[in-house]
Scaffold this motif. Sequence first.
Motif, PDB file in Angstrom:
ATOM      1  N   ALA A  21      46.654  28.945  44.197  1.00 55.73           N
ATOM      2  CA  ALA A  21      46.133  30.227  45.081  1.00 55.73           C
ATOM      3  C   ALA A  21      44.740  30.271  45.227  1.00 55.73           C
ATOM      4  O   ALA A  21      44.481  30.830  46.521  1.00 55.73           O
ATOM      5  N   LEU A  22      43.879  29.703  44.314  1.00 57.24           N
ATOM      6  CA  LEU A  22      42.404  29.762  44.782  1.00 57.24           C
ATOM      7  C   LEU A  22      42.103  28.686  45.824  1.00 57.24           C
ATOM      8  O   LEU A  22      41.439  29.058  46.769  1.00 57.24           O
ATOM      9  N   SER A  23      43.059  27.624  45.997  1.00 61.08           N
ATOM     10  CA  SER A  23      42.807  26.668  46.910  1.00 61.08           C
ATOM     11  C   SER A  23      43.182  27.147  48.304  1.00 61.08           C
ATOM     12  O   SER A  23      42.698  27.160  49.611  1.00 61.08           O
ATOM     13  N   ALA A  24      44.283  27.854  48.383  1.00 63.76           N
ATOM     14  CA  ALA A  24      44.693  28.360  49.440  1.00 63.76           C
ATOM     15  C   ALA A  24      43.720  29.532  50.026  1.00 63.76           C
ATOM     16  O   ALA A  24      43.325  29.774  51.179  1.00 63.76           O
ATOM     17  N   LEU A  25      43.228  30.514  49.083  1.00 62.35           N
ATOM     18  CA  LEU A  25      42.146  31.563  49.331  1.00 62.35           C
ATOM     19  C   LEU A  25      40.769  30.693  50.146  1.00 62.35           C
ATOM     20  O   LEU A  25      40.372  31.046  51.094  1.00 62.35           O
ATOM     21  N   LEU A  26      40.457  29.613  49.432  1.00 59.53           N
ATOM     22  CA  LEU A  26      39.289  28.913  49.878  1.00 59.53           C
ATOM     23  C   LEU A  26      39.490  28.268  51.444  1.00 59.53           C
ATOM     24  O   LEU A  26      38.409  28.503  52.266  1.00 59.53           O
ATOM     25  N   MET A  27      40.778  27.830  51.242  1.00 63.32           N
ATOM     26  CA  MET A  27      40.893  27.398  52.986  1.00 63.32           C
ATOM     27  C   MET A  27      40.916  28.363  53.930  1.00 63.32           C
ATOM     28  O   MET A  27      40.440  28.246  55.106  1.00 63.32           O
ATOM     29  N   LEU A  28      41.341  29.615  53.487  1.00 62.83           N
ATOM     30  CA  LEU A  28      41.509  30.621  54.456  1.00 62.83           C
ATOM     31  C   LEU A  28      40.121  31.139  54.807  1.00 62.83           C
ATOM     32  O   LEU A  28      39.833  31.548  55.968  1.00 62.83           O
ATOM     33  N   ILE A  29      39.294  31.208  53.763  1.00 61.53           N
ATOM     34  CA  ILE A  29      37.769  31.487  54.044  1.00 61.53           C
ATOM     35  C   ILE A  29      37.076  30.582  54.948  1.00 61.53           C
ATOM     36  O   ILE A  29      36.203  30.848  55.956  1.00 61.53           O
ATOM     37  N   ILE A  30      37.464  29.194  54.369  1.00 60.35           N
ATOM     38  CA  ILE A  30      36.843  28.156  55.268  1.00 60.35           C
ATOM     39  C   ILE A  30      37.299  28.146  56.901  1.00 60.35           C
ATOM     40  O   ILE A  30      36.416  28.047  57.847  1.00 60.35           O
ATOM     41  N   MET A  32      38.342  31.061  58.383  1.00 60.69           N
ATOM     42  CA  MET A  32      37.798  32.201  59.132  1.00 60.69           C
ATOM     43  C   MET A  32      36.167  31.889  59.396  1.00 60.69           C
ATOM     44  O   MET A  32      35.710  32.392  60.635  1.00 60.69           O
ATOM     45  N   LEU A  33      35.696  31.143  58.457  1.00 58.71           N
ATOM     46  CA  LEU A  33      34.036  30.697  58.929  1.00 58.71           C
ATOM     47  C   LEU A  33      33.886  30.058  60.232  1.00 58.71           C
ATOM     48  O   LEU A  33      33.046  30.038  61.119  1.00 58.71           O
ATOM     49  N   LEU A  34      35.015  28.901  60.206  1.00 59.56           N
ATOM     50  CA  LEU A  34      35.074  27.977  61.392  1.00 59.56           C
ATOM     51  C   LEU A  34      35.234  28.852  62.767  1.00 59.56           C
ATOM     52  O   LEU A  34      34.595  28.765  63.658  1.00 59.56           O
ATOM     53  N   VAL A  35      36.158  29.792  62.776  1.00 54.64           N
ATOM     54  CA  VAL A  35      36.407  30.721  63.870  1.00 54.64           C
ATOM     55  C   VAL A  35      35.227  31.409  64.164  1.00 54.64           C
ATOM     56  O   VAL A  35      34.818  31.631  65.416  1.00 54.64           O
ATOM     57  N   TYR A  36      34.358  31.861  63.171  1.00 51.07           N
ATOM     58  CA  TYR A  36      32.977  32.770  63.443  1.00 51.07           C
ATOM     59  C   TYR A  36      32.287  31.879  64.091  1.00 51.07           C
ATOM     60  O   TYR A  36      31.543  32.165  65.109  1.00 51.07           O
ATOM     61  N   VAL A  37      31.847  30.805  63.594  1.00 49.36           N
ATOM     62  CA  VAL A  37      31.061  29.790  64.021  1.00 49.36           C
ATOM     63  C   VAL A  37      31.251  29.292  65.592  1.00 49.36           C
ATOM     64  O   VAL A  37      30.338  29.383  66.466  1.00 49.36           O
ATOM     65  N   VAL A  38      32.656  29.067  65.914  1.00 50.12           N
ATOM     66  CA  VAL A  38      33.067  28.629  67.085  1.00 50.12           C
ATOM     67  C   VAL A  38      32.747  29.804  68.343  1.00 50.12           C
ATOM     68  O   VAL A  38      32.359  29.741  69.141  1.00 50.12           O
ATOM     69  N   SER A  39      33.189  30.980  67.775  1.00 51.71           N
ATOM     70  CA  SER A  39      32.892  32.413  68.737  1.00 51.71           C
ATOM     71  C   SER A  39      31.350  32.469  68.826  1.00 51.71           C
ATOM     72  O   SER A  39      30.936  32.837  69.974  1.00 51.71           O
ATOM     73  N   GLN A  40      30.753  32.079  67.884  1.00 55.34           N
ATOM     74  CA  GLN A  40      29.226  32.304  68.171  1.00 55.34           C
ATOM     75  C   GLN A  40      28.629  31.266  69.201  1.00 55.34           C
ATOM     76  O   GLN A  40      27.817  31.635  69.959  1.00 55.34           O
TER      77      GLN A  40
END
Length: 348
Positions: A21-30, A32-40
């Motif tokens: 569960a923690l791994s899945a949550l960490l991948m989801l956070i990563i 989202m961060l990638l999406v944020y960086v690309v949009s910026q």
Amino acid sequence: MIGSRRRARSTVNVWPGYVDALSALLMLIIFMLLVYVVSQLYLSQTLSDRNTELAHLNDRLNGLSELLGAEEDRNTVLTSQLGASLQRNDELQTRFDGVRNRLMQISAESGAQEERLEAQSQAIADRDKTLEEKDEFSASQQDTILQLSNQIAALEQQLRVIANALELQEDETADREAELENVSRRLNTLLAERVSELEQYQSQFFSRLRDILKENENIRVVGDRFLLPSELLFASGSAQLGSAGQRELAKLAEVLLEVADRIPDDIDWILRIDGHTDLIPINTERFPSNWELSTARAVAVVRYLAGEGVPEQRMAAAGFGEFFPVAEGTSPQALQQNRRIELKLTDR
């Protein structure tokens, strides 16, 4: 039995489920961060492109403003030339009106003379009738009658000559008016064509000069004139061309000779070189005032261009001193802008 089942349940390991569960949550956070960086990054690139486009639009707007200023100056010149042509036409019309009035006066005088001749003829006829009623006429009376008849014939001949001259003069006047009107139209058309041709060569000349002298930020274009700062050509208080100024004038001479070869011989063009100073007075042995300094600098430019092959009869030098500033005030920047050499390709 029941006790053994409870011990079996307590030995089950639940940590792998938490780890997944923690791994899945960490991948989801990563993610989202990638999406944020690309949009910026995308937004940064978009803003940069818009800034570049705005800079290009500002450059185009500045160019259009310069062209508009040049067009306004040319319109002013054309309006002045048109006013001169209209004034000339008014003068010619006034002269023709005077000739027409004189002809009308001559016609009136001829009519009065004809009336006098008719009165004399009637008097002579009455006298002839009276003489015919008499039986005898003296020789002197017959001579008088003969002289009067000859005078009447001569006056009638003069009257016919005057009438023919008046008719011929009227015909010549009408032909001359038509010819002058035609000549006026042709002159206006020719003037417009010559002005248009000279404007084309002015445009070519200024376009080439902009390309060659664009590296020097101090060189400015105002309307149909190039403004060269005096500091580029001369030292302070001097009319001796420096090496940097000679290099810039050599470029100008090359462009002018290139354009001059394409200007037809029937276009009477000149290159005006005007010298200007700031309002700070000068009083030296060689330059008692800014008049002498500005004139000497304009002459120095003319002499250098003549040495580069520009025809001397196609140049004119003038000094204006400090009396036609382009910047108001006494700040160092305003004084620097007013110390200048102006170049203008125009007609003579």
